[in-house]
Design an enzyme around this catalytic site. Structure first.
Site, PDB file in Angstrom:
ATOM      1  N   SER A  47       2.158   1.517  -0.315  1.00  0.00           N
ATOM      2  CA  SER A  47       2.685   2.396  -1.355  1.00  0.00           C
ATOM      3  C   SER A  47       3.539   1.667  -2.391  1.00  0.00           C
ATOM      4  CB  SER A  47       3.504   3.531  -0.732  1.00  0.00           C
ATOM      5  OG  SER A  47       4.698   3.038  -0.162  1.00  0.00           O
ATOM      6  N   LYS A 101      10.986   3.181  -1.415  1.00  0.00           N
ATOM      7  CA  LYS A 101      10.396   3.597  -2.696  1.00  0.00           C
ATOM      8  C   LYS A 101      11.277   3.077  -3.824  1.00  0.00           C
ATOM      9  CE  LYS A 101       7.355   6.189  -0.523  1.00  0.00           C
ATOM     10  NZ  LYS A 101       5.936   5.779  -0.424  1.00  0.00           N
TER      11      LYS A 101
END
Length: 276
Positions: A47, A101
């Site tokens: 990701s 993230k």
């Protein structure tokens, strides 16, 4: 360098000072262990590709965003999370899981995504770190909307629904107080705040500061999702440690990307590395 790719940069003396501070903190954490100061973390999915790769082993600075004490605030580089930081946090729908993230939205920010491009407070972000693997898909590349990406946890689906019902104003998501909005750099393959809501401030553990080891491995082997995958991983390590270790990533510092460095002009689509 073309005019379109020029960026605003920090003064040289400030950049040098930041680098020295980063290495000083890194050395302290390496010397004094991984309990209250630092935490080891491995990247299990793609990701954050290409910034962080599957198999990158990170050292996470747990002091960076910690609450500063009366004396320690003068001795250690405490700070608040800011735009462009890479953050490690407890996954809100299941705090037993830890995710990483990039911080895109802070409290009060207005966010939307149009054709894959992020707009914050009405300004398009020209993000050089973003990786797009697939062509434009209106179901995934526009936000806020009722998204189609499957999320396993019922709590995640409920959080997304609450966000879309309570925090959308004039077609934009407004980040509430004490909350943050995080997204993966691999925008086409990231389960992030678009799909499970905001990151509470108290869930943020710290920020990665260095890749101390990187090994080319699959997500299935790292997470143990398939039968015998962990055993296969250990056997693979024994056989291919030297050839599959990414030596060029060893002791590589991990830095955020502050707003001051974002290009002022749009960038071409970054397709990312084919086989990192």
């Amino acid at each position: 360098m073309s005019k379109d790719l020029q960026t605003k940069t920090l003064p040289e003396h400030e950049h040098k000072r930041n680098t020295i501070a980063e290495w000083a903190v890194t050395i302290l954490l390496l010397l004094f262990g991984t309990t209250t100061l630092a935490q080891a973390f491995v990247i299990p999915t793609g990701s954050m590709q290409d910034t962080l790769l599957v198999g990158d082993h990170l050292l996470v600075d747990k002091l960076a965003y910690a609450k500063a004490g009366a004396l320690s605030k003068y001795l250690l580089p405490y700070q608040e999370p800011k735009h462009g930081d890479i953050i490690v946090f407890r996954y809100p729908p299941d705090i037993n899981q830890t995710l990483v993230k990039r911080l895109i939205g802070m409290p009060g920010d207005r966010l939307k995504i149009d054709h894959g491009f992020v707009y914050r407070n009405g300004v398009r972000l020209n993000e050089p770190y973003v990786y797009h693997k697939y062509a434009y898909d209106p179901a995934f590349d526009n936000f806020p909307n009722e998204c189609c990406r499957p999320v396993r946890e019922e709590a995640a689906r409920q959080s997304q629904q609450q966000m879309l019902e309570r925090n959308v104003v004039a077609g934009e998501v407004v980040v509430p107080p004490n909350s943050y909005f995080g997204m993966g750099d691999n925008r086409d393959n990231s389960s992030d705040s678009r799909y499970w809501g905001f990151i509470p401030r108290e869930n943020i553990i710290g920020k990665p500061i260095v890749i101390y080891w990187s090994y080319r491995v699959s997500t299935e082997d790292l997470t143990g999702e398939s039968t015998g995958s962990l055993l296969t991983h250990f056997i693979d390590l024994g056989q291919h440690f030297f050839t599959r270790t990414r030596w060029d990533r060893t002791l590589k510092l991990v830095r955020g990307f502050p707003d001051s460095r974002l290009p002022s002009q749009p960038l071409p689509i970054n397709p990312g590395l084919a086989n990192p």
